[in-house]
Design a protein around this motif. Structure first.
Motif, PDB file in Angstrom:
ATOM      1  N   TYR A   1     -21.194  15.371 -96.260  1.00 12.45           N
ATOM      2  CA  TYR A   1     -19.868  15.343 -96.870  1.00 12.45           C
ATOM      3  C   TYR A   1     -19.696  16.475 -97.866  1.00 12.45           C
ATOM      4  N   ALA A   2     -18.460  16.851 -98.118  1.00 13.82           N
ATOM      5  CA  ALA A   2     -18.175  17.873 -99.126  1.00 13.82           C
ATOM      6  C   ALA A   2     -18.624  17.417-100.506  1.00 13.82           C
ATOM      7  N   SER A   3     -18.685  16.109-100.713  1.00 12.28           N
ATOM      8  CA  SER A   3     -19.076  15.560-102.010  1.00 12.28           C
ATOM      9  C   SER A   3     -20.583  15.443-102.181  1.00 12.28           C
ATOM     10  N   SER A   4     -21.355  15.573-101.112  1.00 10.54           N
ATOM     11  CA  SER A   4     -22.800  15.350-101.194  1.00 10.54           C
ATOM     12  C   SER A   4     -23.509  16.231-102.225  1.00 10.54           C
ATOM     13  N   PRO A   5     -23.145  17.515-102.377  1.00  4.82           N
ATOM     14  CA  PRO A   5     -23.850  18.335-103.378  1.00  4.82           C
ATOM     15  C   PRO A   5     -23.777  17.789-104.797  1.00  4.82           C
ATOM     16  N   ALA A   6     -22.777  16.982-105.102  1.00 11.60           N
ATOM     17  CA  ALA A   6     -22.691  16.399-106.443  1.00 11.60           C
ATOM     18  C   ALA A   6     -23.834  15.428-106.712  1.00 11.60           C
ATOM     19  N   ALA A   7     -24.467  14.928-105.644  1.00  6.38           N
ATOM     20  CA  ALA A   7     -25.604  14.018-105.793  1.00  6.38           C
ATOM     21  C   ALA A   7     -26.932  14.761-105.766  1.00  6.38           C
TER      22      ALA A   7
END
Length: 365
Positions: free
Chosen positions: A253-259
């Motif tokens: 997901y595009a949001s995965s790098p935040a984790a």
């Protein structure tokens, strides 16, 4: 729905949900002054997917103010959830549903699963994601709650390490069929995984009817690995996750790098935003619901600022409200893609089974 956030980063938050889902119990219990036997309390059953997670204090406040006892019941991933709703449409298993995504929405609507309802809060952002190409009544069958863009993710550190051959990081779809990237990519099976299906749809949108099959044949010949689901691909095979697998390219997901923020405060992974496919998760009132009024209030709540403001941190997806800011760490590591691909929901519904079967023939033989 959603990267590492969807199943790994929310594991603690969802543990209580799993227990309650099995027991079919209320998660918050109607507030300190209102128990399940209170005649002013209304029990509303919310059917959702296994990755639903939230701030319990926010839900407790909603229960207290509304007099609703929210009974959350989980039913697999987005595909399993949709199948369950369709099979039970004559005897609905709840009052309201959250988690039917844009790859399955048209099927559920066509099968008469929902009763139309447009929340007053939809004007604050959800209307941007109304079902495309539908008339007003059909479009109002579902209300957008969050957005989760599926994209290729890469392990930045792996590509920066000279020991790995000095291969340049890929920038888009085409690189993955280049021999330099042989045996470096892992993808979930679109027949069994919602993000896997979203990535297949991204390639169909990008290469068109005449080119997507050839692209997947190229991926097959270049050693792409296929897993049954996102969890296995990301947590076991992807080198950039806690599992430290062998492959530095994954569908997530595009949001995965935040984790995946390192000790230096920098993300260890990045999403290739030119490869993203937009997934929207919707909520709807189930036709024949025992508590239709309460179901509508739950949708209003899911679109409210208090709920929307905790969506990113709890489920690692993007809120639909325009007045809700992302967490500060997301601004650099996981910005919302500006130009994600998407196919009309009715086109996906009409072709999904044939596309997946064709994919299986090409890739799995």
């Amino acid at each position: 729905m959603p990267g590492k956030a969807r199943r790994v980063a929310t594991a603690t938050a969802t543990s209580a949900l799993v227990v309650c889902a099995v027991a079919s119990c209320s998660l918050v219990g109607g507030g300190p002054d209102r128990g399940p036997d209170d005649p002013t309390s209304r029990r509303v059953v919310l059917v959702t997917h296994d990755s639903f997670a939230y701030d319990e204090a926010v839900v407790a406040e909603f229960e207290e103010s509304s007099g609703i006892e929210l009974d959350v019941r989980q039913s697999g991933d987005a595909g399993e959830l949709t199948n369950t709703l369709v099979l039970s449409r004559d005897n609905p298993i709840g009052d309201v549903v959250f988690g039917v995504d844009s790859t399955f929405a048209s099927r559920a609507i066509r099968e008469g699963v929902f009763e139309p309802y447009r929340s007053p809060a939809a004007a604050d952002g959800a209307d941007r994601y109304r079902i495309e190409g539908a008339d007003d009544e059909t479009a109002d069958a579902l209300s957008a709650v969050d957005v989760g863009d599926v994209c290729l993710n890469i392990d930045v550190d792996w590509f920066a390490d000279p020991a790995n051959g000095g291969i340049a990081p890929p920038t888009g779809f085409d690189d993955l069929v280049d021999p330099d990237y042989r045996d470096l990519t892992v993808v979930p099976d679109p027949a069994t995984s919602s993000p896997g299906l979203a990535f297949q749809l991204a390639t169909i949108e990008h290469y068109g009817d005449d080119g997507w099959a050839d692209y997947w044949a190229g991926l097959r010949d270049n050693g792409v690995k296929v897993t049954g689901g996102w969890t296995e691909a990301y947590t076991q095979d992807f080198s950039g996750s806690s599992g430290a697998g062998p492959r530095p390219i994954v569908v997530s997901y595009a949001s995965s790098p935040a984790a995946e923020i390192g000790e230096d405060g920098e993300p260890r992974t990045t999403a290739l935003l030119d490869t993203c496919y937009r997934q929207v998760e919707y909520a709807g009132v189930l036709a024949g619901a025992a508590e239709p009024d309460g179901a509508r209030e739950v949708i209003d709540f899911l679109l409210s600022e208090p709920f929307q403001s905790q969506v990113a941190e709890n489920m690692y997806v993007y809120p639909v409200r325009e007045d809700v800011a992302l967490p500060e760490s997301w601004e650099a590591a996981a910005p919302l893609p500006e130009d994600s691909a998407a196919l009309p929901a009715d086109e996906v519904d009409a072709n999904r089974e044939d596309w997946v079967e064709q994919w299986r023939t090409i890739v799995l033989g």
